[in-house]
Design a protein around this motif. Sequence first.
Motif, mmCIF file in Angstrom:
data_model
loop_
_atom_site.group_PDB
_atom_site.id
_atom_site.type_symbol
_atom_site.label_atom_id
_atom_site.label_comp_id
_atom_site.label_asym_id
_atom_site.label_seq_id
_atom_site.Cartn_x
_atom_site.Cartn_y
_atom_site.Cartn_z
ATOM 1 N N TYR A 197 0.851 -1.100 0.069
ATOM 2 C CA TYR A 197 -0.094 -0.001 0.031
ATOM 3 C C TYR A 197 0.791 1.169 -0.220
ATOM 4 O O TYR A 197 0.638 2.332 -0.435
ATOM 5 C CB TYR A 197 -0.883 0.156 0.910
ATOM 6 C CG TYR A 197 -1.873 -1.100 1.129
ATOM 7 C CD1 TYR A 197 -2.914 -1.220 0.392
ATOM 8 C CD2 TYR A 197 -1.519 -2.424 1.919
ATOM 9 C CE1 TYR A 197 -4.030 -2.384 0.435
ATOM 10 C CE2 TYR A 197 -2.311 -3.382 1.873
ATOM 11 C CZ TYR A 197 -3.463 -3.364 1.148
ATOM 12 O OH TYR A 197 -4.369 -4.515 1.226
ATOM 13 N N ASP A 250 2.147 1.710 -3.615
ATOM 14 C CA ASP A 250 0.916 2.340 -4.618
ATOM 15 C C ASP A 250 0.890 3.679 -4.123
ATOM 16 O O ASP A 250 0.825 4.507 -5.047
ATOM 17 C CB ASP A 250 -0.045 1.401 -4.299
ATOM 18 C CG ASP A 250 0.145 0.050 -5.027
ATOM 19 O OD1 ASP A 250 1.008 -0.279 -5.671
ATOM 20 O OD2 ASP A 250 -0.914 -0.712 -4.703
ATOM 21 N N ALA A 251 0.926 4.130 -2.806
ATOM 22 C CA ALA A 251 0.790 5.508 -2.630
ATOM 23 C C ALA A 251 1.784 6.440 -3.153
ATOM 24 O O ALA A 251 1.551 7.291 -3.802
ATOM 25 C CB ALA A 251 0.679 5.726 -1.229
ATOM 26 N N SER A 278 1.589 6.765 -6.796
ATOM 27 C CA SER A 278 0.473 7.904 -7.105
ATOM 28 C C SER A 278 1.023 9.169 -6.940
ATOM 29 O O SER A 278 0.816 10.133 -7.747
ATOM 30 C CB SER A 278 -0.850 7.477 -6.168
ATOM 31 O OG SER A 278 -1.303 6.253 -6.566
ATOM 32 N N ALA A 310 -1.311 12.238 -8.460
ATOM 33 C CA ALA A 310 -2.343 11.747 -7.992
ATOM 34 C C ALA A 310 -2.695 11.899 -6.555
ATOM 35 O O ALA A 310 -2.718 10.832 -5.887
ATOM 36 C CB ALA A 310 -3.070 10.157 -8.609
ATOM 37 N N TYR A 311 -2.780 13.007 -5.937
ATOM 38 C CA TYR A 311 -2.660 13.017 -4.446
ATOM 39 C C TYR A 311 -4.070 12.636 -3.794
ATOM 40 O O TYR A 311 -4.158 12.433 -2.773
ATOM 41 C CB TYR A 311 -2.386 14.452 -4.128
ATOM 42 C CG TYR A 311 -1.095 15.121 -4.545
ATOM 43 C CD1 TYR A 311 0.060 14.388 -4.605
ATOM 44 C CD2 TYR A 311 -1.273 15.983 -5.593
ATOM 45 C CE1 TYR A 311 1.217 14.928 -5.350
ATOM 46 C CE2 TYR A 311 -0.148 16.720 -6.129
ATOM 47 C CZ TYR A 311 1.095 16.085 -6.029
ATOM 48 O OH TYR A 311 2.332 16.430 -6.593
ATOM 49 N N ALA A 312 -5.144 12.809 -4.724
ATOM 50 C CA ALA A 312 -6.433 12.560 -4.014
ATOM 51 C C ALA A 312 -6.995 10.989 -4.236
ATOM 52 O O ALA A 312 -8.104 10.856 -4.221
ATOM 53 C CB ALA A 312 -7.462 13.409 -4.279
ATOM 54 N N SER A 313 -6.295 10.138 -4.751
ATOM 55 C CA SER A 313 -6.489 8.790 -5.149
ATOM 56 C C SER A 313 -6.853 7.870 -4.038
ATOM 57 O O SER A 313 -6.161 8.050 -2.836
ATOM 58 C CB SER A 313 -5.068 8.165 -5.934
ATOM 59 O OG SER A 313 -4.037 8.118 -5.300
ATOM 60 N N SER A 314 -7.422 6.940 -4.367
ATOM 61 C CA SER A 314 -7.586 5.939 -3.119
ATOM 62 C C SER A 314 -6.478 5.148 -2.728
ATOM 63 O O SER A 314 -6.175 4.908 -1.392
ATOM 64 C CB SER A 314 -8.710 4.776 -3.677
ATOM 65 O OG SER A 314 -8.218 4.167 -4.941
ATOM 66 N N ALA A 315 -5.476 5.093 -3.573
ATOM 67 C CA ALA A 315 -4.095 4.646 -3.130
ATOM 68 C C ALA A 315 -3.498 5.400 -2.103
ATOM 69 O O ALA A 315 -2.606 4.873 -1.434
ATOM 70 C CB ALA A 315 -3.233 4.485 -4.596
ATOM 71 N N MET A 316 -3.353 6.672 -2.436
ATOM 72 C CA MET A 316 -2.901 7.638 -1.481
ATOM 73 C C MET A 316 -3.372 7.339 -0.058
ATOM 74 O O MET A 316 -2.733 7.246 0.894
ATOM 75 C CB MET A 316 -2.908 9.050 -2.039
ATOM 76 C CG MET A 316 -1.758 9.437 -3.075
ATOM 77 S SD MET A 316 -0.158 9.504 -2.300
ATOM 78 C CE MET A 316 -0.569 10.654 -1.113
#
Length: 251
Positions: A206, A209-210, A213, A218-224
């Motif tokens: 995790y 992936d963060a 991102s 992609a700061y607002a992604s679910s991975a973050m």
Amino acid sequence: MSPFLSDTALVFGRYARQTLRSKLQMLFGVLMPLLYLLFFGPLLTDLPLASAGSSWQLLVPGLLLQLALFGAAFCGFGIIMEKQHGVVDRMRVTPVSRAALLMGRVLRDAALFVFQSVLLVLAAVAMGLRAPLPGILIGFVFVALLTAALASLSYALAMKVSAPQEFGPVINAVTMPSMLLSGLMLPMTLGPTWLDVLSHVMPLRYLVDAVRSAYVGAYASSAMLHGALVALAFAALSMALCTRAFRRAAA
């Protein structure tokens, strides 16, 4: 300043001075990720490894967390050496907070690996990495959190073993599967479905992936979100377990 903060600053200063006197430790700790960057990175150039970002934006986050993984996991060797030379016994009879004895060490480790991460990113930029500055800074935060978690677990284990021969095999048995199943080198989505599913039991997956991102903005992604929650929970739990181990050893 509270006694805990002053004790932590005292312990941090002691170990920071030791590290500053060892220039080889500061520079050679980044050697393995740097070799991956130099010799493995060019092989991935222009390959379609991810839906967003370049191959450098995929590889460098993995190398940053690899640096923290292998560096922090072996931090406990220092405790074993101190136990054998009576340093830990002398610290036990001082009024210094047991939590501060841990926190001072962990802060030194986090500062060291973030410094090495900066060197690695500078080398990657010279080789072609292009990533947003906020994403790069977020990557350093994840390095610090992973270092805090793994260094704490490493110290807890070191307090329970009596010799490096007992410590080393356990660390190797944990770090290698963690590296292979977290997608540090390549995304796990490139592998078979069963391997991708299995990799989700690894907390490090995790974080990787963060940071990837973050490196593509992609700061607002679910991975973050998932990566941040796992990193904070992992660090908090690990430090709580290690503090308990320090207190039991001092009892």
